[in-house]
Design a protein around this motif. Structure first.
Motif, mmCIF file in Angstrom:
data_model
loop_
_atom_site.group_PDB
_atom_site.id
_atom_site.type_symbol
_atom_site.label_atom_id
_atom_site.label_comp_id
_atom_site.label_asym_id
_atom_site.label_seq_id
_atom_site.Cartn_x
_atom_site.Cartn_y
_atom_site.Cartn_z
ATOM 1 N N PRO A 84 42.914 58.677 48.905
ATOM 2 C CA PRO A 84 42.586 57.330 48.431
ATOM 3 C C PRO A 84 43.701 56.684 47.598
ATOM 4 O O PRO A 84 43.861 55.463 47.613
ATOM 5 N N ALA A 85 44.483 57.489 46.905
ATOM 6 C CA ALA A 85 45.585 56.953 46.088
ATOM 7 C C ALA A 85 46.679 56.330 46.943
ATOM 8 O O ALA A 85 47.511 55.569 46.435
ATOM 9 N N ASP A 86 46.683 56.642 48.239
ATOM 10 C CA ASP A 86 47.690 56.109 49.157
ATOM 11 C C ASP A 86 47.121 55.031 50.083
ATOM 12 O O ASP A 86 47.798 54.559 50.989
ATOM 13 N N ASP A 87 45.879 54.642 49.850
ATOM 14 C CA ASP A 87 45.212 53.613 50.645
ATOM 15 C C ASP A 87 45.305 52.298 49.864
ATOM 16 O O ASP A 87 44.647 52.131 48.835
ATOM 17 N N ALA A 88 46.126 51.376 50.344
ATOM 18 C CA ALA A 88 46.402 50.138 49.603
ATOM 19 C C ALA A 88 45.141 49.343 49.287
ATOM 20 O O ALA A 88 44.993 48.816 48.171
ATOM 21 N N GLU A 89 44.223 49.265 50.225
ATOM 22 C CA GLU A 89 42.980 48.510 50.004
ATOM 23 C C GLU A 89 42.147 49.159 48.898
ATOM 24 O O GLU A 89 41.601 48.472 48.026
ATOM 25 N N VAL A 90 42.057 50.477 48.916
ATOM 26 C CA VAL A 90 41.303 51.214 47.902
ATOM 27 C C VAL A 90 41.955 51.040 46.530
ATOM 28 O O VAL A 90 41.272 50.779 45.532
ATOM 29 N N VAL A 91 43.272 51.161 46.473
ATOM 30 C CA VAL A 91 43.992 51.018 45.204
ATOM 31 C C VAL A 91 43.760 49.625 44.613
ATOM 32 O O VAL A 91 43.487 49.485 43.417
ATOM 33 N N THR A 92 43.839 48.604 45.450
ATOM 34 C CA THR A 92 43.589 47.236 44.979
ATOM 35 C C THR A 92 42.174 47.105 44.424
ATOM 36 O O THR A 92 41.965 46.549 43.337
ATOM 37 N N SER A 93 41.197 47.638 45.144
ATOM 38 C CA SER A 93 39.801 47.564 44.697
ATOM 39 C C SER A 93 39.576 48.333 43.401
ATOM 40 O O SER A 93 38.902 47.852 42.487
ATOM 41 N N LEU A 94 40.137 49.529 43.297
ATOM 42 C CA LEU A 94 39.995 50.331 42.079
ATOM 43 C C LEU A 94 40.647 49.634 40.889
ATOM 44 O O LEU A 94 40.092 49.634 39.781
ATOM 45 N N THR A 95 41.799 49.042 41.103
ATOM 46 C CA THR A 95 42.495 48.330 40.025
ATOM 47 C C THR A 95 41.646 47.166 39.525
ATOM 48 O O THR A 95 41.563 46.919 38.318
ATOM 49 N N GLU A 96 40.985 46.466 40.450
ATOM 50 C CA GLU A 96 40.090 45.371 40.059
ATOM 51 C C GLU A 96 38.911 45.901 39.247
ATOM 52 O O GLU A 96 38.535 45.304 38.231
ATOM 53 N N VAL A 97 38.330 47.020 39.683
ATOM 54 C CA VAL A 97 37.211 47.625 38.961
ATOM 55 C C VAL A 97 37.653 47.997 37.542
ATOM 56 O O VAL A 97 36.966 47.677 36.562
ATOM 57 N N LEU A 98 38.791 48.653 37.426
ATOM 58 C CA LEU A 98 39.285 49.062 36.111
ATOM 59 C C LEU A 98 39.566 47.853 35.221
ATOM 60 O O LEU A 98 39.283 47.870 34.017
ATOM 61 N N GLY A 99 40.098 46.789 35.806
ATOM 62 C CA GLY A 99 40.346 45.566 35.052
ATOM 63 C C GLY A 99 39.059 44.946 34.536
ATOM 64 O O GLY A 99 38.986 44.465 33.394
ATOM 65 N N GLN A 100 38.012 44.968 35.365
ATOM 66 C CA GLN A 100 36.713 44.426 34.945
ATOM 67 C C GLN A 100 36.102 45.261 33.825
ATOM 68 O O GLN A 100 35.497 44.727 32.889
ATOM 69 N N ILE A 101 36.268 46.577 33.911
ATOM 70 C CA ILE A 101 35.756 47.454 32.840
ATOM 71 C C ILE A 101 36.508 47.164 31.544
ATOM 72 O O ILE A 101 35.901 47.033 30.486
#
Length: 185
Positions: A160-177
């Protein structure tokens, strides 16, 4: 201000895609956000009020509570086991909900994400976790969601760390938190 997020992974399997998802969150956390993967849920005994005695709490449960007490927020990673969250994740929520009204989860921002083999990515389990967290006193970020379907196929050869779509989504989640944590402070 740095935001410290404690990640709790609901799968104990070494090759768990949810663990890999948590690793990706830690690796790609935005500046000012630290994601710590909690190790040791496997050692926490099932919650039992008879053993939750001040000064005599089982060591593994005390370590979990201590780590949670130092966190500003939480991110739970839940697979779906028979349509609901894994027992290990529910058990962690139970331990962190006590003492009632003053547990380590009380009023802290919490989001739930995950991946599962099915076509909906574990949404039932994640919804159940949100429900339990709300009852436990956490400030559940109900609109912060990420459910990744088809984990066995999607992550067969790609972390998952190498999946660009997943990384973008996780970064958004972390930003919202992080934003919710700052607003609560």
């Amino acid at each position: 201000m740095s935001v410290r997020i404690l990640a709790l992974v609901g799968s104990l399997r070494a090759g768990s895609h949810n663990r890999q998802l948590a690793e990706a969150a830690a690796k790609h956390a935005p500046e000012g956000v630290e994601v710590e993967l909690y190790e040791g849920l496997v050692d926490v005994p099932f919650y039992n009020e008879d053993i939750d005695v001040e000064g005599d709490v089982p060591a593994a449960a005390a370590r979990l509570r201590e780590a949670a007490g130092q966190a500003d927020a939480f991110l739970l990673f839940s697979p779906e086991y028979n349509g609901t969250m894994p027992a290990v994740l529910k058990n962690a929520i139970d331990w962190l909900s006590r003492p009632r009204g003053a547990g380590a989860l009380t009023a802290k921002p919490v989001a739930v994400v995950g991946t599962a083999f099915g076509q909906f990515g574990g949404v039932w389990a994640q919804d159940e976790a949100r429900k339990a967290l709300g009852l436990a006193g956490a400030s559940v970020l109900a609109d912060v969601k990420l459910s990744i379907p088809g984990s066995v196929i999607r992550f067969a050869e790609l972390h998952p760390a190498d999946d660009a779509e997943v990384v973008t989504s996780l970064t958004e989640v972390l930003g919202q938190i992080a934003k919710s944590t700052a607003a609560a402070a």
